[in-house]
Design an enzyme around this catalytic site. Structure first.
Site, PDB file in Angstrom:
ATOM      1  N   ASP A   1      -8.805  -5.313   6.329  1.00  0.00           N
ATOM      2  CA  ASP A   1      -9.366  -6.023   5.185  1.00  0.00           C
ATOM      3  C   ASP A   1     -10.410  -7.044   5.628  1.00  0.00           C
ATOM      4  O   ASP A   1     -11.415  -7.251   4.944  1.00  0.00           O
ATOM      5  CB  ASP A   1      -8.253  -6.716   4.396  1.00  0.00           C
TER       6      ASP A   1
ATOM      7  N   ASP B   1      16.920 -11.725  -3.203  1.00  0.00           N
ATOM      8  CA  ASP B   1      18.247 -11.428  -3.726  1.00  0.00           C
ATOM      9  C   ASP B   1      18.743 -10.061  -3.256  1.00  0.00           C
ATOM     10  O   ASP B   1      19.946  -9.854  -3.089  1.00  0.00           O
ATOM     11  CB  ASP B   1      18.250 -11.482  -5.258  1.00  0.00           C
TER      12      ASP B   1
ATOM     13  N   HIS C   1       0.804  -1.224   0.000  1.00  0.00           N
ATOM     14  CA  HIS C   1       0.000   0.000   0.000  1.00  0.00           C
ATOM     15  C   HIS C   1       0.839   1.276   0.000  1.00  0.00           C
ATOM     16  O   HIS C   1       0.282   2.373  -0.046  1.00  0.00           O
ATOM     17  CB  HIS C   1      -0.949   0.000   1.193  1.00  0.00           C
TER      18      HIS C   1
ATOM     19  N   ARG D   1       6.864  -6.430   3.031  1.00  0.00           N
ATOM     20  CA  ARG D   1       5.571  -6.913   2.548  1.00  0.00           C
ATOM     21  C   ARG D   1       5.475  -6.630   1.057  1.00  0.00           C
ATOM     22  O   ARG D   1       5.577  -5.482   0.621  1.00  0.00           O
ATOM     23  CB  ARG D   1       4.401  -6.255   3.271  1.00  0.00           C
TER      24      ARG D   1
ATOM     25  N   GLU E   1      -6.594 -12.321   5.681  1.00  0.00           N
ATOM     26  CA  GLU E   1      -7.337 -11.076   5.875  1.00  0.00           C
ATOM     27  C   GLU E   1      -8.716 -11.079   5.229  1.00  0.00           C
ATOM     28  O   GLU E   1      -9.267 -10.016   4.922  1.00  0.00           O
ATOM     29  CB  GLU E   1      -6.511  -9.893   5.352  1.00  0.00           C
TER      30      GLU E   1
END
Length: 260
Positions: free
Chosen positions: A178, A87, A48, A73, A152
């Site tokens: 959510d 990586d 977000h 996230r 969620e």
């Protein structure tokens, strides 16, 4: 020399509660300020917040220089996104909108090298291996990756037992906002039905021996989740803290000007 030890994962395995904060300003300077605050972990939000791979990398670099552990996230659990952030040096990932045990198992494979998984082998190019300076990285990296899955919605709750039964899932994070929207209470995560579902889910996570996580500003819910056994709990968001502080200062400044 093996991959660096993931101290956050070790703490979760030992049942030590880790207190964190969301970092959504998508800027390394702001992330560095947050990293001086003393949180156990900081969540770099790629879902977000307006982050891309380079901005995530820059924030990983400044947070890793602190005592706070960086968690990333992603916007979605795509293999190529997971490969890139691993990586880049992330060792702990939070993947949103997990709705089945099958999806959980696929995400486990995405964070592990063959023959146990499907992570692409390119560590010679990667910051994660210190650009091939860690000779045993390929053989030791898997054990230091911490995979956190976000449940969620009602579909995720219905599949929670299957998700919890998935080997090598380190923890499950419950997203109240959510979940509230999916349950018909958009904008009201404190609705009794939502709170009951969150507490039930957290209880099931703890009973399964997995790490339970949540982001909430609700002090009562924070305390309840910690009592249940939640071990990665975020108590704030840098964006709202900054915005609230600025608005409060502006309000007080206007009041001084106007003689209030």
């Amino acid at each position: 020399m093996p991959a660096p030890k993931n101290t956050f994962k070790a703490a979760l395995n030992e049942g030590k509660a880790q207190m964190g904060c969301w970092v959504g300003m998508a800027d390394p300077y702001a992330a560095e300020i947050s990293a001086t605050a003393g949180f156990d972990w900081l969540l770099i939000d790629g879902e977000h917040a307006p982050n891309d791979l380079r901005s995530i990398l820059a924030q990983l670099q400044v947070i890793e220089a602190s005592s706070s552990h960086p968690v990333v996230r992603l916007p979605i659990g795509e293999d190529w996104m997971i490969k890139q952030v691993l990586d880049a040096g992330a060792q702990t990932l939070l993947i949103p909108m997990v709705e089945s045990g099958e999806q959980a198992a696929d995400l486990v494979r995405a964070v592990r090298y063959p023959p146990f998984g499907k992570r692409g082998v390119g560590s010679a190019l990667a910051r994660a291996s210190k650009f091939a300076a860690i000779p045993d990285y390929l053989k030791s990296a898997d054990k230091q990756i911490c995979l956190l899955l976000q449940v969620e919605n009602r579909a995720g709750l219905a599949a929670l037992d299957d998700i919890l039964a998935t080997d090598d899932v380190d923890g499950v994070f419950i997203g109240p906002s959510d979940l509230a929207a999916d349950m018909g209470h958009i904008g009201n995560p404190a609705a009794p039905e939502v709170m009951e579902a969150v507490i039930d889910a957290m209880t099931r996570i703890a009973a399964a021996g997995k790490a339970g996580g949540i982001l909430t500003l609700n002090q009562d819910l924070i305390k309840k989740c910690l009592e249940i056994g939640a071990t990665f709990v975020a108590t704030g968001i840098d964006v709202t803290l900054f915005a609230g502080g600025m608005r409060d200062l502006a309000k007080r400044s206007r009041a001084m000007r106007d003689g209030d």
